[in-house]
Write a protein that holds these residues in place. Structure first.
Motif, PDB file in Angstrom:
ATOM      1  N   GLN A  95      33.500  39.346  57.609  1.00 29.43           N
ATOM      2  CA  GLN A  95      32.763  37.989  57.845  1.00 29.43           C
ATOM      3  C   GLN A  95      33.119  37.130  58.661  1.00 29.43           C
ATOM      4  N   LYS A  96      34.465  36.740  58.734  1.00 28.48           N
ATOM      5  CA  LYS A  96      35.092  35.873  59.582  1.00 28.48           C
ATOM      6  C   LYS A  96      34.839  36.634  61.332  1.00 28.48           C
ATOM      7  N   TYR A  97      34.763  37.727  61.308  1.00 32.60           N
ATOM      8  CA  TYR A  97      34.478  38.318  62.755  1.00 32.60           C
ATOM      9  C   TYR A  97      32.970  37.838  63.151  1.00 32.60           C
ATOM     10  N   LEU A  98      32.161  38.202  62.195  1.00 33.86           N
ATOM     11  CA  LEU A  98      30.749  38.096  62.205  1.00 33.86           C
ATOM     12  C   LEU A  98      30.474  36.531  62.729  1.00 33.86           C
ATOM     13  N   LEU A  99      31.053  35.306  62.068  1.00 35.89           N
ATOM     14  CA  LEU A  99      30.952  34.103  62.293  1.00 35.89           C
ATOM     15  C   LEU A  99      31.481  33.689  63.489  1.00 35.89           C
ATOM     16  N   SER A 100      32.619  34.266  63.986  1.00 33.75           N
ATOM     17  CA  SER A 100      32.990  34.044  65.320  1.00 33.75           C
ATOM     18  C   SER A 100      32.168  34.629  66.258  1.00 33.75           C
ATOM     19  N   TYR A 101      31.892  35.968  66.417  1.00 31.01           N
ATOM     20  CA  TYR A 101      31.350  36.620  67.344  1.00 31.01           C
ATOM     21  C   TYR A 101      29.771  36.884  67.565  1.00 31.01           C
ATOM     22  N   ASP A 102      29.196  36.563  65.925  1.00 31.97           N
ATOM     23  CA  ASP A 102      27.899  36.762  65.983  1.00 31.97           C
ATOM     24  C   ASP A 102      27.469  38.307  66.023  1.00 31.97           C
ATOM     25  N   ASP A 103      28.451  38.866  65.607  1.00 28.41           N
ATOM     26  CA  ASP A 103      28.347  40.662  65.718  1.00 28.41           C
ATOM     27  C   ASP A 103      28.975  41.228  64.596  1.00 28.41           C
ATOM     28  N   ASP A 104      28.774  42.457  64.377  1.00 28.55           N
ATOM     29  CA  ASP A 104      29.691  43.224  63.197  1.00 28.55           C
ATOM     30  C   ASP A 104      31.024  43.677  63.801  1.00 28.55           C
ATOM     31  N   ILE A 105      31.864  43.789  62.799  1.00 30.21           N
ATOM     32  CA  ILE A 105      33.187  43.868  63.523  1.00 30.21           C
ATOM     33  C   ILE A 105      33.337  45.472  63.967  1.00 30.21           C
ATOM     34  N   PRO A 106      34.045  45.825  65.046  1.00 31.29           N
ATOM     35  CA  PRO A 106      34.218  47.115  65.418  1.00 31.29           C
ATOM     36  C   PRO A 106      34.743  47.976  64.251  1.00 31.29           C
ATOM     37  N   VAL A 107      34.426  49.052  63.895  1.00 28.04           N
ATOM     38  CA  VAL A 107      35.092  49.914  62.772  1.00 28.04           C
ATOM     39  C   VAL A 107      36.683  49.958  62.739  1.00 28.04           C
ATOM     40  N   GLU A 108      37.047  50.449  64.032  1.00 26.99           N
ATOM     41  CA  GLU A 108      38.461  50.527  63.946  1.00 26.99           C
ATOM     42  C   GLU A 108      39.287  49.414  63.705  1.00 26.99           C
ATOM     43  N   GLN A 109      38.739  48.309  64.091  1.00 27.42           N
ATOM     44  CA  GLN A 109      39.344  46.869  63.992  1.00 27.42           C
ATOM     45  C   GLN A 109      39.690  46.555  62.752  1.00 27.42           C
TER      46      GLN A 109
END
Length: 259
Positions: A95-109
């Motif tokens: 959710q933090k990644y989604l909030l920062s970049y408006d995209d789903d986090i890469p799976v491996e990350q």
């Protein structure tokens, strides 16, 4: 000899082993079986539930399969309390990644972030390793569908098909024999059910003893579609592959069938 070295996670034995990590791996080997299969059009996760009761609310008491984000589903084997902690951490990271970049986090990350946390618990005193191993079924536009597995040491790897938990050796052998590169999600569901039928203690499969999840992709929007199967959907999968529990005569119409 091990008693001198197994009281702390930061102490190596003379052979270079961390006994606390090995004890965590042993706890996982006694947990319910969880397997993942990477298909050409999605990913399938299937798991054996150890805690079964007709009084449980199925949608509020998930034991093995959890959705981490809009593009990642996880299956867990080991201590459920440890798994809940890692699942919450993974959900927050996504959710933090989604909030920062408006995209789903890469799976491996996302896998790396969870594994960094797990590895930290083997590095500092006063902590113990998480007694849980995870399977991650995910999708992102750059690498497509992916399947990862991680263990208590913080190590992770990518797989086409993998099994963790009890009887994982038998399940892995069956997957090696029957897995095909061009397998579809529907065939993967059947393969997962057949493998579980060989590894579980019971001779018949029932929906209240199983958890299934699939990750698909919307071909128009290229967006992932995670879905945890309901009890009725699991029953249909078992019936389709002739693995459902045989009903007694006179009660064959008791189960509803949705074509």
């Amino acid at each position: 000899m091990s008693r001198r070295y197994d009281s702390r996670t930061t102490t190596f034995s003379p052979e270079g082993r961390l006994y606390q990590v090995e004890y965590a791996m042993e706890a996982i080997s006694h947990a319910g079986t969880v397997l993942g299969i990477l298909a050409k059009d999605g990913v399938v996760l299937a798991a054996e539930k150890k805690v079964t009761s007709k009084l449980l609310e199925q949608h509020k008491s998930s034991e093995k399969v959890f959705q981490l984000s809009g593009n990642v589903i996880a299956g867990v084997a080991g201590l459920t309390a440890d798994a809940n902690s890692l699942v919450n951490y993974g959900r927050n990271a996504a959710q933090k990644y989604l909030l920062s970049y408006d995209d789903d986090i890469p799976v491996e990350q996302l896998v790396q972030r969870l594994c960094d946390m797990k590895q930290g618990y083997t590095q500092f005193g006063g902590l113990r390793p998480f007694g849980v191993s995870l399977l991650y079924a995910g999708y992102d536009p750059h690498h497509g569908f992916q399947l990862y597995q991680s263990d208590p040491s913080g190590n992770y790897s990518g797989w086409k098909a993998i099994c963790i938990g009890m009887n994982n050796g038998t399940a892995t052998s069956l997957l090696k024999q029957e897995y095909k590169e061009d397998i579809s999600v529907q065939d993967a569901l059947g393969l997962a059910a057949r493998v579980l039928s060989k590894t579980m203690d019971t001779t018949t499969l029932e929906s209240d003893k199983l958890e299934f999840a699939v990750l698909l992709r919307d071909t128009k929007s290229d967006q992932p579609i995670p879905h945890i199967l309901t009890a009725n959907e699991i029953d249909r999968v078992l019936k389709q592959h002739e693995l459902a529990k045989t009903q007694e005569a006179g009660s064959s119409n008791a189960m509803s069938v949705d074509a």
